[in-house]
Design a protein around this motif. Structure first.
Motif, PDB file in Angstrom:
ATOM      1  N   VAL A   1      54.094  39.495  44.618  1.00  0.00           N
ATOM      2  CA  VAL A   1      54.908  39.280  43.422  1.00  0.00           C
ATOM      3  C   VAL A   1      56.372  39.497  43.763  1.00  0.00           C
ATOM      4  O   VAL A   1      56.728  40.524  44.338  1.00  0.00           O
ATOM      5  N   GLN A   2      57.192  38.540  43.418  1.00  0.00           N
ATOM      6  CA  GLN A   2      58.631  38.626  43.654  1.00  0.00           C
ATOM      7  C   GLN A   2      59.366  38.529  42.329  1.00  0.00           C
ATOM      8  O   GLN A   2      59.105  37.631  41.525  1.00  0.00           O
ATOM      9  N   ILE A   3      60.301  39.466  42.080  1.00  0.00           N
ATOM     10  CA  ILE A   3      61.062  39.501  40.828  1.00  0.00           C
ATOM     11  C   ILE A   3      62.510  39.139  41.110  1.00  0.00           C
ATOM     12  O   ILE A   3      63.118  39.625  42.063  1.00  0.00           O
TER      13      ILE A   3
ATOM     14  N   ARG B   1      61.606  48.824  33.306  1.00  0.00           N
ATOM     15  CA  ARG B   1      60.551  48.036  32.672  1.00  0.00           C
ATOM     16  C   ARG B   1      59.315  48.103  33.558  1.00  0.00           C
ATOM     17  O   ARG B   1      59.390  47.836  34.757  1.00  0.00           O
ATOM     18  N   GLN B   2      58.186  48.473  32.973  1.00  0.00           N
ATOM     19  CA  GLN B   2      56.917  48.504  33.697  1.00  0.00           C
ATOM     20  C   GLN B   2      56.214  47.165  33.514  1.00  0.00           C
ATOM     21  O   GLN B   2      55.961  46.740  32.389  1.00  0.00           O
ATOM     22  N   ILE B   3      55.923  46.514  34.623  1.00  0.00           N
ATOM     23  CA  ILE B   3      55.313  45.191  34.597  1.00  0.00           C
ATOM     24  C   ILE B   3      53.945  45.256  35.263  1.00  0.00           C
ATOM     25  O   ILE B   3      53.790  45.814  36.349  1.00  0.00           O
ATOM     26  N   ARG B   4      52.950  44.676  34.600  1.00  0.00           N
ATOM     27  CA  ARG B   4      51.586  44.658  35.132  1.00  0.00           C
ATOM     28  C   ARG B   4      51.165  43.192  35.317  1.00  0.00           C
ATOM     29  O   ARG B   4      51.262  42.389  34.396  1.00  0.00           O
ATOM     30  N   VAL B   5      50.706  42.888  36.531  1.00  0.00           N
ATOM     31  CA  VAL B   5      50.253  41.536  36.848  1.00  0.00           C
ATOM     32  C   VAL B   5      48.773  41.585  37.204  1.00  0.00           C
ATOM     33  O   VAL B   5      48.371  42.347  38.094  1.00  0.00           O
ATOM     34  N   ASN B   6      47.969  40.799  36.508  1.00  0.00           N
ATOM     35  CA  ASN B   6      46.526  40.721  36.756  1.00  0.00           C
ATOM     36  C   ASN B   6      46.175  39.331  37.270  1.00  0.00           C
ATOM     37  O   ASN B   6      46.591  38.326  36.682  1.00  0.00           O
ATOM     38  N   ALA B   7      45.397  39.290  38.337  1.00  0.00           N
ATOM     39  CA  ALA B   7      44.912  38.022  38.871  1.00  0.00           C
ATOM     40  C   ALA B   7      43.523  38.262  39.442  1.00  0.00           C
ATOM     41  O   ALA B   7      43.379  38.847  40.520  1.00  0.00           O
ATOM     42  N   GLY B   8      42.509  37.829  38.711  1.00  0.00           N
ATOM     43  CA  GLY B   8      41.140  38.085  39.154  1.00  0.00           C
ATOM     44  C   GLY B   8      40.872  39.576  39.206  1.00  0.00           C
ATOM     45  O   GLY B   8      41.081  40.298  38.236  1.00  0.00           O
ATOM     46  N   ASP B   9      40.437  40.064  40.378  1.00  0.00           N
ATOM     47  CA  ASP B   9      40.167  41.495  40.521  1.00  0.00           C
ATOM     48  C   ASP B   9      41.361  42.246  41.115  1.00  0.00           C
ATOM     49  O   ASP B   9      41.247  43.423  41.455  1.00  0.00           O
ATOM     50  N   GLN B  10      42.497  41.579  41.238  1.00  0.00           N
ATOM     51  CA  GLN B  10      43.686  42.219  41.785  1.00  0.00           C
ATOM     52  C   GLN B  10      44.685  42.563  40.678  1.00  0.00           C
ATOM     53  O   GLN B  10      44.856  41.804  39.735  1.00  0.00           O
TER      54      GLN B  10
END
Length: 290
Positions: free
Chosen positions: A33-35, A93-102
């Motif tokens: 992930v790149q911000i 800012r707390q960011i949560r990224v979900n992709a499948g089981d990751q």
């Protein structure tokens, strides 16, 4: 021949088993992930680029308990856009990224920004003006658009050749009274009445409203859907040259500068929205978001 055939079958079977074992013991590549921007301030649009394993499905992005959509920009690469506004508090800012089981948990520091104060004195005929419910409903519906297709390409262009008379984020007093929870949601161009208003990027005309329909604050307005939750609104027009449903290109004339609605004089107001929140259009013009 029979021995050779059996030998080949055994070799192929053994090879298949080896490939399967390697797949089982080799860890899958971690989601990346790149911000950007790396040093954001209030009013900036945050962009998340997500690279994940094949077959992981469409990722989701959550910040401040709100989930934003992602859009595939290349095989196994997705992008999400997150708005920030002057009414928010600076900080992490707390960011949560979900992709499948990751799952990836990230933190980004959004810095404060100083916005100027402006005092506006509306004439008697404008001071008591309030928006109609029809006007508010149409504009709110427009800002909620999240079209899967991306229409724009590259940096946005100026919608008018006039000088900038008010920047994004200005806080205001109207007739001596501070407008609480208000900030200038766009950029004003002091073009003369009748000077052309150009589409800053490709998109679909998704809103056309007039004073006669009840747009008392916005005046004559055109709204363009650029796709993927990005929309532009052009206010106070004297003339509208497009109709709802039209597809427009950068530089195409969509109307003319006017003084309709709640204004003190002729100008164009351009508001740029990401998922319904007004963001600073300047970065979209200077560097673009492809």
């Amino acid at each position: 021949m029979k021995l050779n055939s059996r030998f080949l079958k055994s070799i192929l079977l053994l090879s298949s088993i080896i490939v399967l074992l390697v797949a089982l013991v080799t860890p899958s590549q971690a989601m990346q992930v790149q911000i950007s921007p790396t040093n954001p301030h209030l009013g900036d649009t945050l962009t998340l680029l997500i690279e994940q394993n094949r077959g992981a499905g469409e990722p989701s992005v959550t910040i401040n308990q709100k989930t934003y959509p992602t859009f595939e920009i290349a095989p196994n690469r997705f992008r999400a856009m997150l708005p920030t506004t002057p009414l928010e508090q600076p900080g992490v800012r707390q960011i949560r990224v979900n992709a499948g089981d990751q799952v990836r948990n990230l933190a980004v520091q959004v810095k404060n920004r100083s916005f100027p104060i402006q005092r506006i004195n509306l004439p008697p005929g404008k001071a008591g003006t309030s928006a109609t419910q029809y006007e508010l409903d149409r504009v709110a519906e427009f800002k909620k658009l999240v079209t899967p297709q991306k229409y724009w390409n590259g940096p946005f262009t100026r919608p008018n050749k006039g000088r900038i008379s008010a920047i994004y984020g200005v806080r205001r007093y109207y007739n001596g009274k501070f407008a609480k929870d208000y900030y200038h949601r766009g950029v004003d161009y002091a073009g003369g009445v009748g000077s052309p208003v150009f589409a800053p990027a490709s998109g679909r005309v998704a809103l056309v409203g007039t004073v006669s329909q009840g747009f008392r604050i916005h005046g004559n307005i055109v709204g363009i859907d650029h796709g993927q939750g990005v929309t532009s609104a052009f206010l106070h027009l004297s003339r509208i040259d497009v109709k709802q449903g039209d597809m427009v290109k950068p530089g195409q004339v969509i109307g003319a500068v006017g003084s309709t609605g709640a204004v003190t004089g002729p100008h164009l107001h351009w508001g740029l929205y990401v998922h319904g929140e007004s963001v600073d259009p300047v970065p979209w013009r200077e560097r673009g978001f492809n």
